[in-house]
Motif scaffolding. Structure first.
Motif, mmCIF file in Angstrom:
data_model
loop_
_atom_site.group_PDB
_atom_site.id
_atom_site.type_symbol
_atom_site.label_atom_id
_atom_site.label_comp_id
_atom_site.label_asym_id
_atom_site.label_seq_id
_atom_site.Cartn_x
_atom_site.Cartn_y
_atom_site.Cartn_z
ATOM 1 N N ILE A 119 -72.609 1.953 -50.294
ATOM 2 C CA ILE A 119 -71.528 1.535 -49.396
ATOM 3 C C ILE A 119 -71.867 0.249 -48.633
ATOM 4 O O ILE A 119 -71.089 -0.188 -47.781
ATOM 5 N N GLU A 120 -73.021 -0.352 -48.936
ATOM 6 C CA GLU A 120 -73.312 -1.658 -48.362
ATOM 7 C C GLU A 120 -72.395 -2.716 -48.967
ATOM 8 O O GLU A 120 -72.160 -3.762 -48.361
ATOM 9 N N ASP A 121 -71.900 -2.458 -50.159
ATOM 10 C CA ASP A 121 -70.919 -3.342 -50.778
ATOM 11 C C ASP A 121 -69.561 -3.092 -50.116
ATOM 12 O O ASP A 121 -69.069 -1.955 -50.088
ATOM 13 N N ILE A 122 -68.959 -4.131 -49.566
ATOM 14 C CA ILE A 122 -67.733 -3.982 -48.772
ATOM 15 C C ILE A 122 -66.597 -3.378 -49.593
ATOM 16 O O ILE A 122 -65.888 -2.477 -49.121
ATOM 17 N N LYS A 123 -66.433 -3.836 -50.835
ATOM 18 C CA LYS A 123 -65.341 -3.310 -51.667
ATOM 19 C C LYS A 123 -65.549 -1.830 -51.978
ATOM 20 O O LYS A 123 -64.606 -1.039 -51.956
ATOM 21 N N THR A 124 -66.803 -1.460 -52.261
ATOM 22 C CA THR A 124 -67.099 -0.049 -52.541
ATOM 23 C C THR A 124 -66.859 0.797 -51.301
ATOM 24 O O THR A 124 -66.290 1.892 -51.381
ATOM 25 N N ALA A 125 -67.292 0.301 -50.139
ATOM 26 C CA ALA A 125 -67.085 1.026 -48.886
ATOM 27 C C ALA A 125 -65.601 1.235 -48.614
ATOM 28 O O ALA A 125 -65.174 2.340 -48.245
ATOM 29 N N ASP A 126 -64.802 0.190 -48.813
ATOM 30 C CA ASP A 126 -63.357 0.312 -48.593
ATOM 31 C C ASP A 126 -62.738 1.315 -49.548
ATOM 32 O O ASP A 126 -61.859 2.107 -49.170
ATOM 33 N N SER A 127 -63.200 1.294 -50.801
ATOM 34 C CA SER A 127 -62.666 2.223 -51.797
ATOM 35 C C SER A 127 -62.993 3.670 -51.445
ATOM 36 O O SER A 127 -62.126 4.549 -51.487
ATOM 37 N N ILE A 128 -64.255 3.933 -51.071
ATOM 38 C CA ILE A 128 -64.655 5.302 -50.727
ATOM 39 C C ILE A 128 -63.977 5.755 -49.436
ATOM 40 O O ILE A 128 -63.548 6.910 -49.315
ATOM 41 N N ARG A 129 -63.853 4.842 -48.466
ATOM 42 C CA ARG A 129 -63.177 5.186 -47.218
ATOM 43 C C ARG A 129 -61.741 5.613 -47.489
ATOM 44 O O ARG A 129 -61.238 6.573 -46.911
ATOM 45 N N LYS A 130 -61.081 4.880 -48.369
ATOM 46 C CA LYS A 130 -59.691 5.210 -48.705
ATOM 47 C C LYS A 130 -59.612 6.555 -49.422
ATOM 48 O O LYS A 130 -58.761 7.391 -49.110
ATOM 49 N N LYS A 131 -60.533 6.778 -50.360
ATOM 50 C CA LYS A 131 -60.506 8.027 -51.117
ATOM 51 C C LYS A 131 -60.802 9.229 -50.243
ATOM 52 O O LYS A 131 -60.198 10.289 -50.398
ATOM 53 N N MET A 132 -61.767 9.089 -49.309
ATOM 54 C CA MET A 132 -62.107 10.247 -48.481
ATOM 55 C C MET A 132 -61.020 10.549 -47.452
ATOM 56 O O MET A 132 -60.965 11.654 -46.906
#
Length: 396
Positions: free
Chosen positions: A251-264
């Motif tokens: 989740i240090e990658d901003i795009k990955t963090a945004d994606s996981i935040r949205k999914k959770m």
């Protein structure tokens, strides 16, 4: 005490070792504790399924022991947690019938005040193997505060918004683990991010510190950091902590963090919002009458409804992506089909179709919008669409 791992900003700190011993060495108080302790389910047994033997043993740490030993263990770690918890702090502890009664009893004896026994019903639970029981689909979460007389924080307004404007109950239907949560590995008792998402939003503020004394794969820490909270985790298994570090690095990658935040933040039962563009004068007319309408086309006996319409509870009116206003529908998932002539009786001037979907909303109580996603999508800005409520009510 040297951390096993910590980020430069110290928002994610891990310690390796015995929880009871290490908790006492942490030199700061925490705002909330989430604990997923051993359930004491493992009996070193295997089951034959379709000719294949499968072990359900999770490890020595989960080995079934006597009630006396379970009580002693729970009392020790709960006592240590109470010492490190702020006076107004709260704690969530998960379990099944194997350990949860012991946890609750120990809490009362130690001076905690139990606030709720939350039932987490896994909406996608697998069938129980034995046909001698009802299907096991739930786990329990004891929520308690440190003191009987010192009040605690509960974000009741946000929970009500997530629940369509009514008080959220103590029965939560949340799916189990999804494939996107397992890209870095797997823990035998890993909890879904969706569960921690709700717990953290309900009981903490941004920048609060959350402790997990049985951190495992660090689900608590991932959810905490994604929601701008700080995390301290403890576990005796280096392999599990290493898995947690891989998840943190992910989740240090901003795009990955945004994606996981949205999914959770997604919930198959989450309430939905009808987002509808309308001209400035038409928007005012809709608000004055409490009527929102959308073109249904030239219906000839049937209408194909977008998935999620049955959970539609709000309507958001905007003009070209600006000046958004949010209102609650008078009836969840309910709509009517009106003719062009019926709308004209209410002062409207529809001209694009013979039939219209009509949504009635409460125009007397506009709902505060804490954030608005980008609604300007070129031509799609002017197309009605359904979006989840969490996009609009201030959840990161």
């Amino acid at each position: 005490m040297k951390p096993f791992f910590q980020t430069k900003n110290k928002e994610f700190i891990l310690y390796n070792g015995d929880s009871i011993e290490l908790i006492e060495k942490i030199d700061k108080k925490v705002d909330m504790i989430f604990a997923d302790p051993p359930y004491f389910l493992s009996k070193n047994m295997s089951v034959c399924i379709n000719g294949n033997w499968k072990s359900f043993d999770k490890g020595e740490w989960d080995r079934a022991i006597s009630l006396e030993k379970i009580n002693d263990f729970n009392k020790k770690w709960l006592s240590a947690c109470r010492n490190i918890l702020k006076e107004e702090g709260t704690i969530f502890v998960t379990g099944t019938y194997h350990n949860i009664f012991s946890v609750a009893t120990c809490m009362v004896e130690l001076g905690y005040k139990i606030l709720n026994i939350i039932i987490w019903q896994k909406s996608d639970a697998k069938p129980t193997l034995s046909r001698k029981y009802f299907n096991f689909t739930t786990e329990y979460i004891v929520w308690a505060r440190k003191n009987e007389k010192v009040s605690h924080f509960f974000n009741c307004d946000l929970m009500e918004q997530l629940n369509g404007g009514s008080r959220m109950s103590d029965v939560w239907r949340i799916p189990f683990l999804s494939p996107w949560e397992l890209k870095c590995g797997k823990h035998p008792t890993q909890k879904p991010l969706r569960l921690l998402y709700r717990i953290i939003l309900a009981s903490t503020h941004e920048e609060d510190t959350i402790l997990d004394p049985f951190a495992g794969s660090c689900t608590t820490g991932i959810a905490a950091n994604l929601l701008n909270r700080k995390f301290i985790g403890i576990d005796r298994d280096i392999d599990y902590l290493s898995y947690g570090i891989r998840r943190k690095n992910e989740i240090e990658d901003i795009k990955t963090a945004d994606s996981i935040r949205k999914k959770m933040s997604e919930n198959p039962e989450e309430l939905m919002v009808m987002v509808n563009h309308c001209r400035k004068d038409l928007k005012k007319k809709m608000i004055d009458t409490g009527i929102c309408y959308l073109r249904a086309g030239d219906c000839k006996g049937s209408l194909c409804i977008t998935p999620g319409f049955e959970r539609l509870q709000y309507v958001l009116l905007h003009t070209g992506g600006e000046n958004s206003q949010l209102f609650k529908l008078k009836s969840k998932g309910h709509f009517q089909i009106w003719t062009k002539e019926t709308l004209e009786k209410y002062g409207f001037e529809p001209s694009h179709a013979p039939y219209y979907i009509v949504l009635h909303f409460d125009n007397t109580r506009p709902i505060a919008i804490k954030k608005v996603p980008n609604l300007k999508e070129c031509a799609n800005t002017f197309v009605a669409k359904i979006k989840p409520l969490s996009d609009f009510i201030g959840i990161k």
